[in-house]
Design an enzyme around this catalytic site. Sequence first.
Site, PDB file in Angstrom:
ATOM      1  NE  ARG A 182       7.882 -13.191 -27.258  1.00 25.15           N
ATOM      2  CZ  ARG A 182       6.687 -12.824 -27.374  1.00 25.15           C
ATOM      3  NH1 ARG A 182       6.131 -13.130 -28.618  1.00 25.15           N
ATOM      4  NH2 ARG A 182       6.240 -12.057 -26.693  1.00 25.15           N
ATOM      5  CD  GLU A 190       5.355 -14.110 -20.225  1.00 25.31           C
ATOM      6  OE1 GLU A 190       6.392 -14.641 -19.824  1.00 25.31           O
ATOM      7  OE2 GLU A 190       5.059 -13.570 -21.191  1.00 25.31           O
ATOM      8  NE  ARG A 230      13.375 -13.846 -26.707  1.00 32.51           N
ATOM      9  CZ  ARG A 230      12.127 -13.570 -26.353  1.00 32.51           C
ATOM     10  NH1 ARG A 230      11.555 -14.826 -25.536  1.00 32.51           N
ATOM     11  NH2 ARG A 230      11.752 -12.481 -25.923  1.00 32.51           N
TER      12      ARG A 230
END
Length: 342
Positions: A182, A190, A230
């Site tokens: 990330r 999004e 992540r």
Amino acid sequence: MRWLFWSSGSQQAPNSNKDNNNNNDGDDDNNNIIINNINRRPPLTLECPSPSHPPCASCSTKATTSPSNPKRGWNTSLTARDWAGEFKDPRNLIPTLLLTGGILFCVRIHRQYLRRIPLATNISPTYFHKRSLFGRVTSVGDGDNFRMYHTPGGRLAGWEWLPFRRVPRVKKELKDRTIHIRLAGIDAPELPHFGRPAQPYSHAAHTWLTNYLLNKRVRAFPYRQDQYGRVVATVYVRRFPWIFLRRDVGLQMLRAGMATVYEAKSGVEFGGEGKESKYRRAEEMAKRRGRGLWKGWKGAGWESPREYKNRMAGVEGERAAAGGGGGGVGGMGELGVNGGKN
């Protein structure tokens, strides 16, 4: 008669001397044969007349030198050598120390720099804020995250040119073998997920990041992991023609107007105050020039990625309160580090 006796004796004397010489020669030959036979015989081993006989020199010689001695120990030749002196000999000690030190050094280098990390959850906390990860981008999931196949050591370690150092290309072979990253400090629009509609410019941001990173070698500086497995990291890439310059991917997205600086009360990672101020200057420049998602940002209905997440969380909360059951999934986007899961 006397003359005949002495004459006959005198005539036979040479013959007798000759016979004596012949006999002496024969004796010498016999002696030589005996000596040769003695030399051919195996060495004599003297045995004690009885078990109670006290040890003597001959018995000791037999016990230590006779090859047929059944009582000889297997370690007799080992204990006979001065092994302490052998080990202390510089000719043996120095090569041994060099070999041992070289092996330990190679093991340490492999563990620290050449061991491949398959998943973000396998990253040791010692990497955070201290070490970097080098690899090739295999897929881009959203405008601010992607997956990377870790290739420690790069080409110097044989990656991409040795037969057993190839990066898989098939999706099936990449399963559970890539690190989910990330981008730190930024928030991109999004894409549609969890039943939410797509945010404006989300596809444009995803396309931009895909063209910028897919199949490229990148270096990521991890800061920490989030609850989705992540790793939040600042990522650098070298692109043609400026291959000698590293480019901060997050900073380039802000300059292109494809992301905003991440806004949250806590849990934001920039990699330092200097980097945060640089990000905010790049965002302000893109905003003034109206790049990317900043086109028409002063108009009604425009919202940032953070405002979009907050609005979606409120809508899903109302549905959950009304019995719709959608709040559980929607809350995941609000709880993520540096934004939602995607």
